[in-house]
Write a protein that holds these residues in place. Structure first.
Motif, PDB file in Angstrom:
ATOM      1  N   ILE A  23       0.839  -1.202   0.000  1.00 28.30           N
ATOM      2  CA  ILE A  23       0.000   0.000   0.000  1.00 28.30           C
ATOM      3  C   ILE A  23       0.869   1.245   0.000  1.00 28.30           C
ATOM      4  O   ILE A  23       0.596   2.205  -0.722  1.00 28.30           O
ATOM      5  CB  ILE A  23      -0.968  -0.011   1.196  1.00 28.30           C
ATOM      6  CG1 ILE A  23      -2.017  -1.115   1.000  1.00 28.30           C
ATOM      7  CG2 ILE A  23      -1.639   1.350   1.373  1.00 28.30           C
ATOM      8  CD1 ILE A  23      -2.881  -1.378   2.199  1.00 28.30           C
ATOM      9  N   SER A  24       1.929   1.229   0.776  1.00 24.00           N
ATOM     10  CA  SER A  24       2.846   2.367   0.812  1.00 24.00           C
ATOM     11  C   SER A  24       3.440   2.624  -0.565  1.00 24.00           C
ATOM     12  O   SER A  24       3.516   3.772  -1.014  1.00 24.00           O
ATOM     13  CB  SER A  24       3.956   2.107   1.826  1.00 24.00           C
ATOM     14  OG  SER A  24       4.880   3.160   1.827  1.00 24.00           O
ATOM     15  N   LYS A  25       3.825   1.563  -1.264  1.00 18.10           N
ATOM     16  CA  LYS A  25       4.391   1.712  -2.612  1.00 18.10           C
ATOM     17  C   LYS A  25       3.354   2.265  -3.580  1.00 18.10           C
ATOM     18  O   LYS A  25       3.677   3.075  -4.453  1.00 18.10           O
ATOM     19  CB  LYS A  25       4.935   0.382  -3.113  1.00 18.10           C
ATOM     20  CG  LYS A  25       6.217  -0.023  -2.428  1.00 18.10           C
ATOM     21  CD  LYS A  25       6.740  -1.332  -2.967  1.00 18.10           C
ATOM     22  CE  LYS A  25       8.022  -1.709  -2.252  1.00 18.10           C
ATOM     23  NZ  LYS A  25       8.598  -2.940  -2.765  1.00 18.10           N
ATOM     24  N   LEU A  26       2.094   1.840  -3.427  1.00 23.60           N
ATOM     25  CA  LEU A  26       1.029   2.360  -4.285  1.00 23.60           C
ATOM     26  C   LEU A  26       0.825   3.848  -4.042  1.00 23.60           C
ATOM     27  O   LEU A  26       0.717   4.634  -4.981  1.00 23.60           O
ATOM     28  CB  LEU A  26      -0.283   1.613  -4.021  1.00 23.60           C
ATOM     29  CG  LEU A  26      -0.348   0.169  -4.466  1.00 23.60           C
ATOM     30  CD1 LEU A  26      -1.621  -0.487  -3.931  1.00 23.60           C
ATOM     31  CD2 LEU A  26      -0.264   0.032  -5.968  1.00 23.60           C
ATOM     32  N   LEU A  27       0.772   4.228  -2.775  1.00 31.79           N
ATOM     33  CA  LEU A  27       0.541   5.624  -2.439  1.00 31.79           C
ATOM     34  C   LEU A  27       1.693   6.531  -2.849  1.00 31.79           C
ATOM     35  O   LEU A  27       1.493   7.694  -3.181  1.00 31.79           O
ATOM     36  CB  LEU A  27       0.276   5.769  -0.935  1.00 31.79           C
ATOM     37  CG  LEU A  27      -1.016   5.138  -0.429  1.00 31.79           C
ATOM     38  CD1 LEU A  27      -1.081   5.207   1.085  1.00 31.79           C
ATOM     39  CD2 LEU A  27      -2.223   5.818  -1.053  1.00 31.79           C
ATOM     40  N   GLY A  29       3.541   6.050  -5.461  1.00 28.31           N
ATOM     41  CA  GLY A  29       3.731   5.973  -6.901  1.00 28.31           C
ATOM     42  C   GLY A  29       4.850   5.050  -7.339  1.00 28.31           C
ATOM     43  O   GLY A  29       5.271   5.092  -8.488  1.00 28.31           O
ATOM     44  N   GLN A  30       5.313   4.215  -6.444  1.00 32.45           N
ATOM     45  CA  GLN A  30       6.382   3.274  -6.783  1.00 32.45           C
ATOM     46  C   GLN A  30       5.833   2.002  -7.429  1.00 32.45           C
ATOM     47  O   GLN A  30       6.579   1.232  -8.004  1.00 32.45           O
ATOM     48  CB  GLN A  30       7.174   2.883  -5.540  1.00 32.45           C
ATOM     49  CG  GLN A  30       7.893   4.045  -4.902  1.00 32.45           C
ATOM     50  CD  GLN A  30       8.488   3.670  -3.565  1.00 32.45           C
ATOM     51  OE1 GLN A  30       8.118   2.680  -2.955  1.00 32.45           O
ATOM     52  NE2 GLN A  30       9.433   4.470  -3.103  1.00 32.45           N
ATOM     53  N   ARG A  31       4.526   1.796  -7.289  1.00 35.84           N
ATOM     54  CA  ARG A  31       3.898   0.603  -7.841  1.00 35.84           C
ATOM     55  C   ARG A  31       2.530   0.981  -8.384  1.00 35.84           C
ATOM     56  O   ARG A  31       1.857   1.857  -7.863  1.00 35.84           O
ATOM     57  CB  ARG A  31       3.750  -0.447  -6.740  1.00 35.84           C
ATOM     58  CG  ARG A  31       3.244  -1.746  -7.235  1.00 35.84           C
ATOM     59  CD  ARG A  31       3.349  -2.799  -6.186  1.00 35.84           C
ATOM     60  NE  ARG A  31       2.825  -4.029  -6.741  1.00 35.84           N
ATOM     61  CZ  ARG A  31       2.623  -5.102  -6.068  1.00 35.84           C
ATOM     62  NH1 ARG A  31       2.916  -5.141  -4.793  1.00 35.84           N
ATOM     63  NH2 ARG A  31       2.140  -6.167  -6.642  1.00 35.84           N
ATOM     64  N   ARG A  32       2.126   0.303  -9.434  1.00 33.73           N
ATOM     65  CA  ARG A  32       0.867   0.595 -10.099  1.00 33.73           C
ATOM     66  C   ARG A  32      -0.241  -0.327  -9.562  1.00 33.73           C
ATOM     67  O   ARG A  32      -0.015  -1.493  -9.310  1.00 33.73           O
ATOM     68  CB  ARG A  32       1.044   0.344 -11.592  1.00 33.73           C
ATOM     69  CG  ARG A  32       0.004   0.978 -12.453  1.00 33.73           C
ATOM     70  CD  ARG A  32       0.242   0.661 -13.880  1.00 33.73           C
ATOM     71  NE  ARG A  32       1.173   1.626 -14.462  1.00 33.73           N
ATOM     72  CZ  ARG A  32       1.392   1.730 -15.751  1.00 33.73           C
ATOM     73  NH1 ARG A  32       0.803   0.918 -16.590  1.00 33.73           N
ATOM     74  NH2 ARG A  32       2.228   2.621 -16.205  1.00 33.73           N
ATOM     75  N   VAL A  33      -1.440   0.205  -9.404  1.00 31.65           N
ATOM     76  CA  VAL A  33      -2.596  -0.587  -9.004  1.00 31.65           C
ATOM     77  C   VAL A  33      -2.970  -1.497 -10.162  1.00 31.65           C
ATOM     78  O   VAL A  33      -3.006  -1.049 -11.314  1.00 31.65           O
ATOM     79  CB  VAL A  33      -3.786   0.346  -8.657  1.00 31.65           C
ATOM     80  CG1 VAL A  33      -5.034  -0.448  -8.342  1.00 31.65           C
ATOM     81  CG2 VAL A  33      -3.424   1.266  -7.513  1.00 31.65           C
TER      82      VAL A  33
END
Length: 65
Positions: A23-27, A29-33
């Motif tokens: 979730i931290s990576k999503l928030l 912008g390090q990972r895409r949903v």
């Protein structure tokens, strides 16, 4: 040093730690949903958060087919 928590609790805690990192990576912008997650989030939030806002590359604004 062994943990005082039962194995099931340790497993749950480790799973939550992994989820928290994702979730931290999503928030940040390090990972895409994923496409599936974008649709699920849109449904779960009654479209307050749209799939197009999460994945504009897949659903340009106005194209929610």
């Amino acid at each position: 040093m062994p943990s005082s928590l039962p194995a099931r609790s340790r497993s749950s805690r480790e799973g939550l730690a992994c989820l928290s990192k994702q979730i931290s990576k999503l928030l940040n912008g390090q990972r895409r949903v994923s496409a599936e997650a974008a649709v699920a989030i849109e449904r779960a939030t009654d479209r307050i958060v749209s799939r197009s806002s999460l994945r504009p590359d897949l659903w340009p604004t106005g194209d929610l087919k």
